[in-house]
Design a protein around this motif. Sequence first.
Motif, PDB file in Angstrom:
ATOM      1  N   ARG A 132     -12.432   5.987   0.579  1.00 18.24           N
ATOM      2  CA  ARG A 132     -11.725   5.036   1.428  1.00 18.24           C
ATOM      3  C   ARG A 132     -10.320   4.779   0.881  1.00 18.24           C
ATOM      4  O   ARG A 132     -10.136   4.615  -0.320  1.00 18.24           O
ATOM      5  N   TYR A 133      -9.371   4.740   1.804  1.00 15.79           N
ATOM      6  CA  TYR A 133      -7.969   4.568   1.449  1.00 15.79           C
ATOM      7  C   TYR A 133      -7.347   3.445   2.301  1.00 15.79           C
ATOM      8  O   TYR A 133      -7.569   3.403   3.521  1.00 15.79           O
ATOM      9  N   PRO A 134      -6.554   2.556   1.693  1.00 15.85           N
ATOM     10  CA  PRO A 134      -5.823   1.563   2.495  1.00 15.85           C
ATOM     11  C   PRO A 134      -4.612   2.207   3.163  1.00 15.85           C
ATOM     12  O   PRO A 134      -3.837   2.901   2.507  1.00 15.85           O
ATOM     13  N   VAL A 135      -4.457   1.974   4.462  1.00 18.42           N
ATOM     14  CA  VAL A 135      -3.365   2.569   5.231  1.00 18.42           C
ATOM     15  C   VAL A 135      -2.711   1.491   6.087  1.00 18.42           C
ATOM     16  O   VAL A 135      -3.400   0.734   6.776  1.00 18.42           O
ATOM     17  N   VAL A 136      -1.381   1.430   6.074  1.00 20.04           N
ATOM     18  CA  VAL A 136      -0.664   0.459   6.901  1.00 20.04           C
ATOM     19  C   VAL A 136      -0.130   1.139   8.155  1.00 20.04           C
ATOM     20  O   VAL A 136       0.358   2.268   8.117  1.00 20.04           O
ATOM     21  N   VAL A 174       0.853  -1.189   0.000  1.00 18.50           N
ATOM     22  CA  VAL A 174       0.000   0.000   0.000  1.00 18.50           C
ATOM     23  C   VAL A 174       0.888   1.238   0.000  1.00 18.50           C
ATOM     24  O   VAL A 174       2.087   1.159   0.276  1.00 18.50           O
ATOM     25  N   ASP A 175       0.302   2.391  -0.297  1.00 19.81           N
ATOM     26  CA  ASP A 175       1.129   3.581  -0.464  1.00 19.81           C
ATOM     27  C   ASP A 175       0.841   4.698   0.541  1.00 19.81           C
ATOM     28  O   ASP A 175       1.269   5.837   0.349  1.00 19.81           O
ATOM     29  N   ILE A 176       0.133   4.379   1.630  1.00 21.75           N
ATOM     30  CA  ILE A 176      -0.026   5.322   2.739  1.00 21.75           C
ATOM     31  C   ILE A 176       0.343   4.586   4.018  1.00 21.75           C
ATOM     32  O   ILE A 176      -0.131   3.472   4.264  1.00 21.75           O
ATOM     33  N   SER A 177       1.182   5.208   4.832  1.00 18.85           N
ATOM     34  CA  SER A 177       1.699   4.536   6.026  1.00 18.85           C
ATOM     35  C   SER A 177       1.913   5.552   7.134  1.00 18.85           C
ATOM     36  O   SER A 177       2.143   6.740   6.878  1.00 18.85           O
ATOM     37  N   LEU A 194      -5.562  -1.018   7.280  1.00 18.99           N
ATOM     38  CA  LEU A 194      -6.949  -0.645   7.536  1.00 18.99           C
ATOM     39  C   LEU A 194      -7.532   0.096   6.344  1.00 18.99           C
ATOM     40  O   LEU A 194      -6.814   0.785   5.607  1.00 18.99           O
ATOM     41  N   GLU A 195      -8.834  -0.018   6.183  1.00 19.48           N
ATOM     42  CA  GLU A 195      -9.552   0.781   5.189  1.00 19.48           C
ATOM     43  C   GLU A 195     -10.114   1.999   5.914  1.00 19.48           C
ATOM     44  O   GLU A 195     -11.036   1.892   6.718  1.00 19.48           O
ATOM     45  N   LEU A 196      -9.553   3.170   5.626  1.00 23.58           N
ATOM     46  CA  LEU A 196      -9.930   4.400   6.314  1.00 23.58           C
ATOM     47  C   LEU A 196     -10.508   5.414   5.342  1.00 23.58           C
ATOM     48  O   LEU A 196     -10.110   5.473   4.172  1.00 23.58           O
ATOM     49  N   THR A 197     -11.422   6.217   5.839  1.00 30.77           N
ATOM     50  CA  THR A 197     -11.918   7.323   5.039  1.00 30.77           C
ATOM     51  C   THR A 197     -10.952   8.498   5.157  1.00 30.77           C
ATOM     52  O   THR A 197     -10.113   8.559   6.064  1.00 30.77           O
ATOM     53  N   GLY A 198     -11.102   9.464   4.240  1.00 34.47           N
ATOM     54  CA  GLY A 198     -10.300  10.674   4.334  1.00 34.47           C
ATOM     55  C   GLY A 198     -10.534  11.386   5.656  1.00 34.47           C
ATOM     56  O   GLY A 198      -9.598  11.968   6.232  1.00 34.47           O
ATOM     57  N   GLU A 199     -11.758  11.327   6.174  1.00 34.03           N
ATOM     58  CA  GLU A 199     -12.066  11.962   7.449  1.00 34.03           C
ATOM     59  C   GLU A 199     -11.377  11.239   8.602  1.00 34.03           C
ATOM     60  O   GLU A 199     -10.912  11.879   9.550  1.00 34.03           O
ATOM     61  N   ASP A 200     -11.298   9.913   8.538  1.00 31.08           N
ATOM     62  CA  ASP A 200     -10.560   9.155   9.556  1.00 31.08           C
ATOM     63  C   ASP A 200      -9.106   9.616   9.609  1.00 31.08           C
ATOM     64  O   ASP A 200      -8.533   9.816  10.696  1.00 31.08           O
ATOM     65  N   ILE A 201      -8.502   9.772   8.452  1.00 31.22           N
ATOM     66  CA  ILE A 201      -7.099  10.187   8.380  1.00 31.22           C
ATOM     67  C   ILE A 201      -6.930  11.589   8.940  1.00 31.22           C
ATOM     68  O   ILE A 201      -5.988  11.870   9.685  1.00 31.22           O
ATOM     69  N   ARG A 202      -7.854  12.480   8.611  1.00 24.96           N
ATOM     70  CA  ARG A 202      -7.778  13.855   9.134  1.00 24.96           C
ATOM     71  C   ARG A 202      -7.883  13.849  10.665  1.00 24.96           C
ATOM     72  O   ARG A 202      -7.119  14.545  11.352  1.00 24.96           O
TER      73      ARG A 202
END
Length: 523
Positions: free
Chosen positions: A465-469, A351-354, A388-396
């Motif tokens: 939704r974005y995959p994040v490690v 994945v490309d977000i960590s 995890l599968e996160l929304t942009g709002e989760d990441i914010r």
Amino acid sequence: MESTTVYILETSDIHGHIYPYAYGDLKNAPIGLGRIATYVKRMRKRCDHLLLIDNGDLFQGTPLFTYYIKNAFHKRNPYIEILNTLHYDGAVIGNHEFNYGMDVLDQCKKEAAFPYLAANIIDNRTKQPYFGTPYVTKTFTNGIKAVVLGVTTHYIPNWENPSHITNLEFLDAFETTKKWVSFLQQSENPDLMIVSYHGGFEHDVHTGKSTGENPQENQGYRMCHEIQGIDVLLTGHQHQMLATEVNGVSIVQPGMNGERVGTIKVDFHLDNGKRKIAKKKSSLISMDGMPVDKKIISIVEILEKDTQEWLNETIGTIDGNMHIEDPFLARQQEHPFIEFINKVQMDATGVDISCTALFNDKVNGLPTDVSIRDILSNYIYPNTLSVLELTGEDIRQALEKTASYFMITNDGKLGINPSFTTPKPQHYNYDMWEGIQYILDIRLPIGKRVTSLTYKGKPLQEKKRYPVVMNNYRAGGGGGYPMFKNKPILKEIQLDMTELITNYFLTHQTIQATCNHNWKVIL
């Protein structure tokens, strides 16, 4: 009337620890099978009727076992030899036992003088339990008959490399336990029915409230409440320290690394030939202050010496500078060491977000010539990875939490929020991200500090939704990140980060110390 007592001793989640120290700094610690052996031998002298069970995850977790697999696999498995020497009555297969493939487990089956228990791991070819008899029966000299059924979390296929579990089927642990307990009550008629489950609890054992744990991965609470006939439930997997009763079932969970031994004392009264349980008491026995058994240590003495030499060998080099001179500065602007850890996480999961953290202020980063001991000294926790599968709002929201690490001091300088230092330092709860671009403006109120947040040059979409490690601790919401809790898990990597970092060096040899400055903190 005659009374008699049976003791049940449980080890679980030893994770490769035999010697009483951590491999990063070799500091003495109250852990390991060396200390446990002393306690077991003392109990055998005190008790005529004793049952000794390992509940799984015996191997993976220390350089000693990694070295054995890579360099000495042609020799007998030292962990099995130790369990044989201590006369274990049985052992359950844990999820980490599969990390090195079936050749390792098949060798263990051949060398073990005790049965491996895993009622819900089925050989697809024979439709029978792969590890043979899924339970062990022991009749003591006082006539008391105990049966131990072994099961393990059926969530293993969600984590493990498919090539490591070829021809295996993992049946639901709860349903398998229910079926076998019913069968054993009729066929064996035990005086003491024990289930050893490499899994934990999906509810708080005291309040009954949901803990947010995956109810498929951990089913212990349900077992205690919905399966009739269980007297004792031995648990693990979660690394909790538990010793209590749940719905009349005595339960223990002894933490990790051999820091505790779960001990259950069961008193029976015998009346006219009928044996009944009069009293049960669960406890956790700390290994703090317990001497190390020299006979057990001697089994691995040569292997440990070779391991220590291997730890000091250079496995790769850094082209550039990954040394951390100022930990506080490394949290204000991206440091090559942090970018490197995020790159390893992304490489391991695809994945490309960590996100990751600089765990404490004693971490020095990596020198030019890197040894495995350097890796252990910098990555100090036995974390695995979750996507995890996160929304942009989760990441914010996560970035707002991480931005709360900072405050402005009375003299107008950047400082650390006391909530991250008092009552104990919690620098590990400040995350730094890769794969997104963001700005944290500390002049703004907490909760409104993320002033820019983009992904591939475009604003992060609130509902997309974005995959994040991230590490497994953070993925569970640990450290005050509730936005991650109970989010869909797309992938889990069950090798811990020190092994992943080591493998990355062994693959690439020379690592460039790079820094793309994808984020910044402004004041």
